[in-house]
Scaffold this active site. Structure first.
Site, PDB file in Angstrom:
ATOM      1  N   GLY A  11      22.610  83.713  97.432  1.00 44.04           N
ATOM      2  CA  GLY A  11      23.138  83.925  98.717  1.00 44.04           C
ATOM      3  C   GLY A  11      22.387  85.059  99.738  1.00 44.04           C
ATOM      4  N   ILE A  18      25.603  89.506 103.081  1.00 44.57           N
ATOM      5  CA  ILE A  18      26.288  90.292 102.121  1.00 44.57           C
ATOM      6  C   ILE A  18      25.785  90.276 100.908  1.00 44.57           C
ATOM      7  CG2 ILE A  18      28.542  90.489 100.909  1.00 44.57           C
ATOM      8  CD1 ILE A  18      29.790  88.961 103.562  1.00 44.57           C
ATOM      9  N   VAL A  63      22.541  74.861  96.664  1.00 45.22           N
ATOM     10  CA  VAL A  63      23.873  74.489  95.635  1.00 45.22           C
ATOM     11  C   VAL A  63      24.309  73.093  95.883  1.00 45.22           C
ATOM     12  CG1 VAL A  63      24.372  76.894  95.502  1.00 45.22           C
ATOM     13  CG2 VAL A  63      25.362  75.903  97.217  1.00 45.22           C
ATOM     14  N   VAL A  90      27.736  82.236  99.255  1.00 46.09           N
ATOM     15  CA  VAL A  90      27.406  81.087  99.876  1.00 46.09           C
ATOM     16  C   VAL A  90      28.476  80.556 100.518  1.00 46.09           C
ATOM     17  CG1 VAL A  90      26.358  78.846  99.654  1.00 46.09           C
ATOM     18  CG2 VAL A  90      25.357  80.580  98.191  1.00 46.09           C
ATOM     19  N   ALA A  93      29.529  75.029 106.664  1.00 47.23           N
ATOM     20  CA  ALA A  93      30.221  73.865 107.301  1.00 47.23           C
ATOM     21  C   ALA A  93      29.394  73.690 108.323  1.00 47.23           C
ATOM     22  CB  ALA A  93      31.653  74.470 107.627  1.00 47.23           C
ATOM     23  N   TYR A 155      37.799  79.108 112.847  1.00 50.50           N
ATOM     24  CA  TYR A 155      37.248  79.176 111.163  1.00 50.50           C
ATOM     25  C   TYR A 155      37.472  77.791 110.703  1.00 50.50           C
ATOM     26  CZ  TYR A 155      35.996  81.398 106.853  1.00 50.50           C
ATOM     27  OH  TYR A 155      35.229  81.885 105.765  1.00 50.50           O
ATOM     28  N   LYS A 162      37.692  77.772 101.727  1.00 50.54           N
ATOM     29  CA  LYS A 162      37.924  79.243 101.171  1.00 50.54           C
ATOM     30  C   LYS A 162      39.095  79.445 100.292  1.00 50.54           C
ATOM     31  CE  LYS A 162      34.208  81.411 102.504  1.00 50.54           C
ATOM     32  NZ  LYS A 162      33.266  81.751 101.636  1.00 50.54           N
ATOM     33  N   THR A 193      26.533  88.688 109.958  1.00 47.56           N
ATOM     34  CA  THR A 193      25.314  88.442 109.312  1.00 47.56           C
ATOM     35  C   THR A 193      24.599  87.064 110.012  1.00 47.56           C
ATOM     36  OG1 THR A 193      26.971  86.841 108.028  1.00 47.56           O
ATOM     37  CG2 THR A 193      26.528  89.157 107.015  1.00 47.56           C
ATOM     38  N   LEU A 194      23.812  86.496 109.146  1.00 48.69           N
ATOM     39  CA  LEU A 194      23.340  85.159 110.088  1.00 48.69           C
ATOM     40  C   LEU A 194      24.392  84.087 109.892  1.00 48.69           C
ATOM     41  CD1 LEU A 194      20.498  83.960 110.638  1.00 48.69           C
ATOM     42  CD2 LEU A 194      20.379  83.089 108.211  1.00 48.69           C
ATOM     43  N   ALA A 195      25.167  83.935 108.984  1.00 49.95           N
ATOM     44  CA  ALA A 195      26.252  83.025 109.044  1.00 49.95           C
ATOM     45  C   ALA A 195      27.159  83.413 110.445  1.00 49.95           C
ATOM     46  CB  ALA A 195      26.854  83.059 107.891  1.00 49.95           C
TER      47      ALA A 195
HETATM   48  P1  NAD Z   1      24.433  84.887 105.051  1.00 48.42           P
HETATM   49  O1  NAD Z   1      24.160  83.773 106.033  1.00 48.42           O
HETATM   50  O2  NAD Z   1      23.754  86.147 105.100  1.00 48.42           O
HETATM   51  O3  NAD Z   1      24.613  84.272 103.785  1.00 48.42           O
HETATM   52  C1  NAD Z   1      24.979  82.791 103.491  1.00 48.42           C
HETATM   53  C2  NAD Z   1      24.172  82.290 102.664  1.00 48.42           C
HETATM   54  O4  NAD Z   1      24.396  81.029 102.108  1.00 48.42           O
HETATM   55  C3  NAD Z   1      22.660  82.228 102.985  1.00 48.42           C
HETATM   56  O5  NAD Z   1      22.060  83.280 102.082  1.00 48.42           O
HETATM   57  C4  NAD Z   1      22.470  80.742 102.835  1.00 48.42           C
HETATM   58  O6  NAD Z   1      20.944  80.613 102.582  1.00 48.42           O
HETATM   59  C5  NAD Z   1      23.342  80.605 101.849  1.00 48.42           C
HETATM   60  N1  NAD Z   1      23.617  78.803 101.795  1.00 48.42           N
HETATM   61  C6  NAD Z   1      24.095  78.031 102.712  1.00 48.42           C
HETATM   62  N2  NAD Z   1      24.146  76.940 102.280  1.00 48.42           N
HETATM   63  C7  NAD Z   1      23.448  76.695 100.976  1.00 48.42           C
HETATM   64  C8  NAD Z   1      23.166  75.808 100.171  1.00 48.42           C
HETATM   65  N3  NAD Z   1      23.445  74.545 100.453  1.00 48.42           N
HETATM   66  N4  NAD Z   1      22.492  76.272  99.142  1.00 48.42           N
HETATM   67  C9  NAD Z   1      22.122  77.525  98.851  1.00 48.42           C
HETATM   68  N5  NAD Z   1      22.597  78.446  99.624  1.00 48.42           N
HETATM   69  C10 NAD Z   1      23.207  78.081 100.744  1.00 48.42           C
HETATM   70  O7  NAD Z   1      26.037  85.353 105.700  1.00 48.42           O
HETATM   71  P2  NAD Z   1      27.157  86.105 104.947  1.00 48.42           P
HETATM   72  O8  NAD Z   1      28.003  86.419 105.952  1.00 48.42           O
HETATM   73  O9  NAD Z   1      26.155  87.072 104.064  1.00 48.42           O
HETATM   74  O10 NAD Z   1      27.899  85.132 103.936  1.00 48.42           O
HETATM   75  C11 NAD Z   1      27.697  85.395 102.557  1.00 48.42           C
HETATM   76  C12 NAD Z   1      29.274  84.741 102.055  1.00 48.42           C
HETATM   77  O11 NAD Z   1      30.193  86.036 102.394  1.00 48.42           O
HETATM   78  C13 NAD Z   1      29.695  83.442 102.447  1.00 48.42           C
HETATM   79  O12 NAD Z   1      30.521  82.869 101.349  1.00 48.42           O
HETATM   80  C14 NAD Z   1      30.817  83.800 103.707  1.00 48.42           C
HETATM   81  O13 NAD Z   1      31.891  82.829 103.659  1.00 48.42           O
HETATM   82  C15 NAD Z   1      31.243  84.985 102.978  1.00 48.42           C
HETATM   83  N6  NAD Z   1      31.949  85.852 103.823  1.00 48.42           N
HETATM   84  C16 NAD Z   1      31.355  86.430 105.177  1.00 48.42           C
HETATM   85  C17 NAD Z   1      32.049  87.111 105.831  1.00 48.42           C
HETATM   86  C18 NAD Z   1      31.546  87.619 107.286  1.00 48.42           C
HETATM   87  O14 NAD Z   1      32.038  87.975 108.267  1.00 48.42           O
HETATM   88  N7  NAD Z   1      29.975  87.642 107.052  1.00 48.42           N
HETATM   89  C19 NAD Z   1      33.402  87.793 105.730  1.00 48.42           C
HETATM   90  C20 NAD Z   1      33.942  87.150 104.350  1.00 48.42           C
HETATM   91  C21 NAD Z   1      33.279  86.449 103.669  1.00 48.42           C
HETATM   92  O1  0WE Z   2      32.705  82.666 105.918  1.00 42.87           O
HETATM   93  C1  0WE Z   2      32.023  83.060 106.970  1.00 42.87           C
HETATM   94  C2  0WE Z   2      30.905  82.038 107.546  1.00 42.87           C
HETATM   95  C3  0WE Z   2      31.301  80.707 107.629  1.00 42.87           C
HETATM   96  C4  0WE Z   2      30.299  79.687 108.350  1.00 42.87           C
HETATM   97  C5  0WE Z   2      29.502  80.008 109.470  1.00 42.87           C
HETATM   98  C6  0WE Z   2      28.771  79.070 109.933  1.00 42.87           C
HETATM   99  C7  0WE Z   2      27.941  79.463 111.270  1.00 42.87           C
HETATM  100  C8  0WE Z   2      26.867  78.533 111.570  1.00 42.87           C
HETATM  101  C9  0WE Z   2      29.828  78.562 107.642  1.00 42.87           C
HETATM  102  N1  0WE Z   2      29.156  77.743 108.232  1.00 42.87           N
HETATM  103  C10 0WE Z   2      28.478  77.911 109.319  1.00 42.87           C
HETATM  104  N2  0WE Z   2      27.613  76.991 109.999  1.00 42.87           N
HETATM  105  C11 0WE Z   2      27.007  77.321 111.029  1.00 42.87           C
HETATM  106  O2  0WE Z   2      26.174  76.332 111.373  1.00 42.87           O
HETATM  107  N3  0WE Z   2      32.495  84.165 107.736  1.00 42.87           N
HETATM  108  C12 0WE Z   2      33.796  84.917 107.124  1.00 42.87           C
HETATM  109  C13 0WE Z   2      32.098  84.712 108.874  1.00 42.87           C
HETATM  110  C14 0WE Z   2      32.823  84.043 110.051  1.00 42.87           C
HETATM  111  O3  0WE Z   2      32.595  82.575 110.495  1.00 42.87           O
HETATM  112  C15 0WE Z   2      33.452  82.166 111.550  1.00 42.87           C
HETATM  113  C16 0WE Z   2      34.305  83.310 111.550  1.00 42.87           C
HETATM  114  C17 0WE Z   2      33.908  84.494 110.779  1.00 42.87           C
HETATM  115  C18 0WE Z   2      34.765  85.514 110.357  1.00 42.87           C
HETATM  116  C19 0WE Z   2      33.635  81.110 112.228  1.00 42.87           C
HETATM  117  C20 0WE Z   2      34.401  81.137 113.035  1.00 42.87           C
HETATM  118  C21 0WE Z   2      35.702  81.951 113.233  1.00 42.87           C
HETATM  119  C22 0WE Z   2      35.405  83.114 112.594  1.00 42.87           C
END
Ligand code: NAD
Ligand code: 0WE
Length: 263
Positions: A11, A18, A63, A90, A93, A155, A162, A193-195
């Site tokens: 991830g 993260i 994955v 990881v 959506a 979300y 989740k 983060t990127l996501a």
């Molecule tokens: P991120 O974008 O840095 O990491 C998400 C990772 O998922 C990326 O490295 C991406 O390459 C990987 N990924 C997505 N689809 C994939 C696939 N098909 N195969 C392999 N890898 C794949 O963002 P992040 O916020 O660090 O997210 C990491 C985890 O933390 C996620 O599960 C996210 O839901 C969770 N999370 C994020 C937050 C937040 O606010 N950023 C809060 C709570 C939980």
């Molecule tokens: O779990 C996450 C990230 C979820 C996520 C974000 C994206 C954006 C770009 C999953 N898939 C995608 N697909 C994309 O194309 N978080 C906890 C961070 C997050 O995401 C949100 C949040 C929060 C917090 C989306 C909507 C509302 C709140």
């Protein structure tokens, strides 16, 4: 805390991930780390980041593919004599699912993708990790969000995925527990983060969150990393099936303070 432990981290996309905060904390606590990257686009970036953490094993892993998951552990078994932990960070959506009225924007296909990539993949990794973790009291850890338990604007289907992921933590804890392994999740507060960067109004959400959090600020990826180090270490040998909130206490308050209200 992790001296001599072999840890696979799934991830890392960039330094804001993260998973990068987790790798940093684990490396500074003595872990040997292997990293996966989702695709060739991310490969160079991940390999550069890994240098700082002393990583020498980089493996591709989408994955959504059973075949790629299998190959990761096949490859790992040639460089390592065993595996102590897997970190699953990881979630995905399709973007359209995360912007608009839940009942309108949620589709069968989007639901499938979100649950496959964000929830099933943890089980897929656990299944394959089992052989390499044999006899080593391993640890599996995933990342969740409060949107699994309570609604958050936009979300949407990720909240369902989740919820499923958190249930899988409990079922895997029982299943893997028979082999001496522990399974947990960290439910992290929001971090840019990127996501998160593709999410509408994320900055607003961050400031709302900080102002309503007992510690008065948002958390950092390093703080998630340090909690992950603890859960992965032998210090947490009594903890399994648990969802640990690393959110500054946000989840514990319904009405924390009235200070910012005007009338
Ligand atoms: P991120 O974008 O840095 O990491 C998400 C990772 O998922 C990326 O490295 C991406 O390459 C990987 N990924 C997505 N689809 C994939 C696939 N098909 N195969 C392999 N890898 C794949 O963002 P992040 O916020 O660090 O997210 C990491 C985890 O933390 C996620 O599960 C996210 O839901 C969770 N999370 C994020 C937050 C937040 O606010 N950023 C809060 C709570 C939980
Ligand atoms: O779990 C996450 C990230 C979820 C996520 C974000 C994206 C954006 C770009 C999953 N898939 C995608 N697909 C994309 O194309 N978080 C906890 C961070 C997050 O995401 C949100 C949040 C929060 C917090 C989306 C909507 C509302 C709140």
């Amino acid at each position: 805390m992790l001296k001599g432990k072999n840890v696979l981290i799934v991830g890392v996309a960039n330094k804001h991930s993260i998973a990068a905060g987790i790798a940093e904390s684990m490396a500074s606590n003595g872990a040997n780390i292997a990293l996966t990257y989702q695709n060739d686009r991310l490969k160079d970036n991940v390999e550069k980041l890994g240098k700082d953490w002393g990583v020498d094993t980089y493996l591709p892993c989408d994955v959504a593919s059973d075949d790629e998951i299998q190959k990761v552990f096949e490859n790992l078994s040639s460089s390592w004599d065993g595996l102590d932990a897997v970190i699953h960070a990881v979630g995905f959506a399709p973007r359209e699912e995360l912007d608009g009225e839940f009942a309108d924007v949620t589709t069968r296909e989007g639901f499938k993708i979100a649950h496959d990539v964000s929830s099933y993949s943890f089980i897929g990794l656990a299944k394959e990790a089992k052989k390499l973790m044999e006899g080593r009291n391993g640890s599996l850890l995933t990342l969740s969000y409060l949107g699994s338990q309570m609604t958050m604007p936009n979300y949407n289907v990720m909240g369902l995925a989740k919820a499923s992921l958190e249930a899988s933590v409990r079922y895997l804890a029982v299943s893997m527990g028979k082999e001496g392994h522990r399974v947990n999740a960290i439910s992290a507060g929001p971090i840019k983060t990127l996501a998160a960067s593709g999410v509408k109004n994320f900055r607003k959400m961050l400031s709302y969150n900080a102002s309503r959090t007992p510690i008065g600020r948002n958390i950092t990826t390093r703080e998630v990393g340090d909690a992950a180090t603890f859960l992965t270490s032998d210090m947490a040998s009594g903890i399994s099936g648990e969802i640990l909130y690393v959110d500054g206490g946000f989840n514990t308050t319904a009405m924390g303070s009235l200070e910012q209200e005007t009338s």
